[in-house]
Every structure is written in structure tokens, then in C-alpha cells.
Design a protein around this motif. Structure first.
Motif, PDB file in Angstrom:
ATOM      1  N   ALA A  13       0.836  -1.206   0.000  1.00 35.65           N
ATOM      2  CA  ALA A  13       0.000   0.000   0.000  1.00 35.65           C
ATOM      3  C   ALA A  13       0.872   1.259   0.000  1.00 35.65           C
ATOM      4  CB  ALA A  13      -0.942   0.002   1.195  1.00 35.65           C
ATOM      5  N   ALA A  14       1.936   1.248   0.793  1.00 37.87           N
ATOM      6  CA  ALA A  14       2.848   2.391   0.833  1.00 37.87           C
ATOM      7  C   ALA A  14       3.535   2.567  -0.522  1.00 37.87           C
ATOM      8  CB  ALA A  14       3.880   2.206   1.943  1.00 37.87           C
ATOM      9  N   GLY A  15       3.953   1.483  -1.123  1.00 34.67           N
ATOM     10  CA  GLY A  15       4.586   1.551  -2.439  1.00 34.67           C
ATOM     11  C   GLY A  15       3.656   2.119  -3.486  1.00 34.67           C
ATOM     12  N   ARG A  16       2.404   1.668  -3.477  1.00 31.80           N
ATOM     13  CA  ARG A  16       1.423   2.200  -4.436  1.00 31.80           C
ATOM     14  C   ARG A  16       1.219   3.694  -4.234  1.00 31.80           C
ATOM     15  NH1 ARG A  16      -1.983  -1.692  -2.348  1.00 31.80           N
ATOM     16  NH2 ARG A  16      -3.565  -0.077  -2.028  1.00 31.80           N
ATOM     17  N   ALA A  17       1.138   4.129  -2.993  1.00 33.40           N
ATOM     18  CA  ALA A  17       0.927   5.547  -2.694  1.00 33.40           C
ATOM     19  C   ALA A  17       2.128   6.387  -3.135  1.00 33.40           C
ATOM     20  CB  ALA A  17       0.659   5.749  -1.207  1.00 33.40           C
ATOM     21  N   ALA A  31       2.071   9.322  -6.089  1.00 33.60           N
ATOM     22  CA  ALA A  31       2.301  10.725  -5.718  1.00 33.60           C
ATOM     23  C   ALA A  31       2.746  11.570  -6.908  1.00 33.60           C
ATOM     24  CB  ALA A  31       3.329  10.801  -4.591  1.00 33.60           C
ATOM     25  N   ILE A  32       3.646  11.051  -7.723  1.00 40.10           N
ATOM     26  CA  ILE A  32       4.146  11.845  -8.845  1.00 40.10           C
ATOM     27  C   ILE A  32       3.045  12.120  -9.876  1.00 40.10           C
ATOM     28  CG2 ILE A  32       5.037   9.948 -10.272  1.00 40.10           C
ATOM     29  CD1 ILE A  32       7.509  11.865 -10.732  1.00 40.10           C
ATOM     30  N   PHE A  33       2.124  11.180 -10.029  1.00 39.85           N
ATOM     31  CA  PHE A  33       1.027  11.394 -10.971  1.00 39.85           C
ATOM     32  C   PHE A  33       0.029  12.415 -10.418  1.00 39.85           C
ATOM     33  CE2 PHE A  33       2.688   7.214 -12.180  1.00 39.85           C
ATOM     34  CZ  PHE A  33       2.922   7.442 -13.526  1.00 39.85           C
ATOM     35  N   ALA A  76      -6.969   9.908 -12.395  1.00 38.30           N
ATOM     36  CA  ALA A  76      -7.775   8.691 -12.187  1.00 38.30           C
ATOM     37  C   ALA A  76      -6.860   7.494 -11.922  1.00 38.30           C
ATOM     38  CB  ALA A  76      -8.673   8.429 -13.393  1.00 38.30           C
ATOM     39  N   GLY A  77      -5.797   7.372 -12.695  1.00 39.49           N
ATOM     40  CA  GLY A  77      -4.873   6.258 -12.509  1.00 39.49           C
ATOM     41  C   GLY A  77      -4.230   6.276 -11.129  1.00 39.49           C
ATOM     42  N   ALA A  78      -3.817   7.458 -10.682  1.00 37.71           N
ATOM     43  CA  ALA A  78      -3.202   7.563  -9.357  1.00 37.71           C
ATOM     44  C   ALA A  78      -4.203   7.223  -8.262  1.00 37.71           C
ATOM     45  CB  ALA A  78      -2.644   8.969  -9.153  1.00 37.71           C
ATOM     46  N   MET A  80      17.695  13.641 -19.821  1.00 36.59           N
ATOM     47  CA  MET A  80      18.127  12.265 -19.535  1.00 36.59           C
ATOM     48  C   MET A  80      17.606  11.828 -18.172  1.00 36.59           C
ATOM     49  SD  MET A  80      19.720   9.427 -20.167  1.00 36.59           S
ATOM     50  CE  MET A  80      21.076   9.453 -21.302  1.00 36.59           C
ATOM     51  N   PHE A  81      17.697  12.735 -17.180  1.00 36.35           N
ATOM     52  CA  PHE A  81      17.189  12.431 -15.849  1.00 36.35           C
ATOM     53  C   PHE A  81      15.696  12.123 -15.903  1.00 36.35           C
ATOM     54  CE2 PHE A  81      14.938  13.980 -12.102  1.00 36.35           C
ATOM     55  CZ  PHE A  81      15.473  13.160 -11.129  1.00 36.35           C
ATOM     56  N   HIS A  82      14.922  12.959 -16.592  1.00 40.02           N
ATOM     57  CA  HIS A  82      13.475  12.740 -16.678  1.00 40.02           C
ATOM     58  C   HIS A  82      13.148  11.468 -17.459  1.00 40.02           C
ATOM     59  CE1 HIS A  82      12.080  16.235 -14.572  1.00 40.02           C
ATOM     60  NE2 HIS A  82      12.926  16.990 -15.239  1.00 40.02           N
ATOM     61  N   PHE A  83      13.922  11.193 -18.489  1.00 42.74           N
ATOM     62  CA  PHE A  83      13.735   9.963 -19.255  1.00 42.74           C
ATOM     63  C   PHE A  83      13.916   8.744 -18.347  1.00 42.74           C
ATOM     64  CE2 PHE A  83      15.219   6.489 -21.957  1.00 42.74           C
ATOM     65  CZ  PHE A  83      14.322   6.534 -23.017  1.00 42.74           C
ATOM     66  N   LEU A  84      15.011   8.730 -17.601  1.00 48.71           N
ATOM     67  CA  LEU A  84      15.286   7.597 -16.711  1.00 48.71           C
ATOM     68  C   LEU A  84      14.284   7.520 -15.563  1.00 48.71           C
ATOM     69  CD1 LEU A  84      19.177   7.773 -16.637  1.00 48.71           C
ATOM     70  CD2 LEU A  84      17.735   6.106 -17.840  1.00 48.71           C
ATOM     71  N   LYS A  85      13.841   8.677 -15.051  1.00 47.21           N
ATOM     72  CA  LYS A  85      12.817   8.707 -14.001  1.00 47.21           C
ATOM     73  C   LYS A  85      11.539   8.047 -14.497  1.00 47.21           C
ATOM     74  CE  LYS A  85      10.522  12.221 -14.121  1.00 47.21           C
ATOM     75  NZ  LYS A  85       9.276  12.504 -14.815  1.00 47.21           N
ATOM     76  N   ASN A  86      11.150   8.362 -15.724  1.00 46.11           N
ATOM     77  CA  ASN A  86       9.939   7.751 -16.286  1.00 46.11           C
ATOM     78  C   ASN A  86      10.097   6.241 -16.448  1.00 46.11           C
ATOM     79  OD1 ASN A  86       9.144  10.477 -16.515  1.00 46.11           O
ATOM     80  ND2 ASN A  86       7.980  10.031 -18.357  1.00 46.11           N
ATOM     81  N   LEU A  87      11.280   5.816 -16.879  1.00 45.46           N
ATOM     82  CA  LEU A  87      11.510   4.377 -17.003  1.00 45.46           C
ATOM     83  C   LEU A  87      11.470   3.699 -15.639  1.00 45.46           C
ATOM     84  CD1 LEU A  87      14.288   4.079 -19.738  1.00 45.46           C
ATOM     85  CD2 LEU A  87      11.800   3.993 -19.997  1.00 45.46           C
TER      86      LEU A  87
END
Length: 143
Positions: free
Chosen positions: A17-21, A25-27, A66-68, A105-112
Motif C-alpha cells: 500500500a505504501a509503495g502504491r501511494a 504521488a508523482i502522478f 484517475a490512474g493515481a 536524460m534524468f526525466h527519461f530515466l525517471k519515467n523508465l
């Protein structure tokens, strides 16, 4: 590897549950940012030559918020996580492909990385503290 540690971590339903939250958060933050500055979001979408920035804004807002929400409450969790993972990879490829720029590059890797965490939810489910895993009393037999 210590199997006792694996058992104790798997037995803690709060971790999923903590992991899902944390993933959600970023979404939430991104969606709220789009609500507060829709013009900037549409201008950015348009600056890349993408068609229909208004539809892009509406689609992104809907998916992010909605997804978040679904991810946090654990309802249709695997589907929500899969859609958000695809969205994270797609936005990385569309908006953060200038990999010579360290920020991009940072944002690309963050998204991955976000997609990777979401795929873990798809693979292993939402955990015990979720609407998907709520306990429904068995139907009583009619005499």
C-alpha cells in the motif's frame, strides 16, 4: 539470501500500500500542476508539434489523476498500473528524448523507473490493503 527476511517482508501488507501511494504521488502532483497551469501544458504539447493540445491535456489529466487514485485505493490496480506504465514510457519517448541534455536524460530515466515500479504492481498485484483484495462474505445459500 535470508529467507526469514523474505517471509517477514511479504507478510507486511502495509508495504504494498505504501509503495502504491509513493508511485501515485508523482502522478497526483503532475495532474495538479496541469490543472493549475493548463496553458503551459498545452503550449508544451504544441511546441513539439503534437496535434490537439487540448485533447492531450484532458487525456493526461484523466490518466494521471484517475490512474493515481485507482492505484492508491487498490481498485483495478493491475490495469491502472499497466496504463500508467505505458503512459510513463510514452511520455519519456515523446517529451524527454533529448538525451544529450542532462535534465532530459534524468526525466527519461525517471519515467523508465516509474514504469518499472508500476510493472512490479502489475506482476505481483496490489497487496492485502486494497479494494481489489477486500474480503467479500460468501453468499448465503437459500434454503
Amino acid at each position: 539470501m535470508n529467507s526469514n527476511l523474505n517471509v517477514s517482508l511479504n507478510a507486511n501488507p502495509a508495504l504494498a500500500a505504501a509503495g502504491r501511494a509513493l508511485i501515485a504521488a508523482i502522478f497526483f502532483i503532475s495532474g495538479i500542476g496541469k490543472i493549475l497551469a493548463p496553458g503551459a501544458t498545452m503550449a508544451y504539447i504544441g511546441s513539439l508539434g503534437l496535434p490537439a493540445p487540448v485533447l492531450g491535456l484532458i487525456g493526461a489529466l484523466t490518466l494521471e489523476l484517475a490512474g493515481a487514485t485507482l492505484l492508491v485505493v487498490g481498485y483495478k490496480t493491475r490495469l491502472a498500473a499497466l496504463l500508467l506504465a505505458v503512459y510513463a514510457v510514452a511520455t519519456a519517448l515523446i517529451f524527454h528524448h533529448a538525451l544529450a541534455d542532462q535534465n532530459q536524460m534524468f526525466h527519461f530515466l525517471k519515467n523508465l523507473a516509474m514504469a518499472g515500479g508500476l510493472l512490479q504492481v502489475v506482476a505481483f498485484g496490489p497487496g492485502a490493503f486494497s479494494l481489489d483484495n477486500r474480503r467479500v462474505p460468501a453468499a448465503r445459500a437459500v434454503a
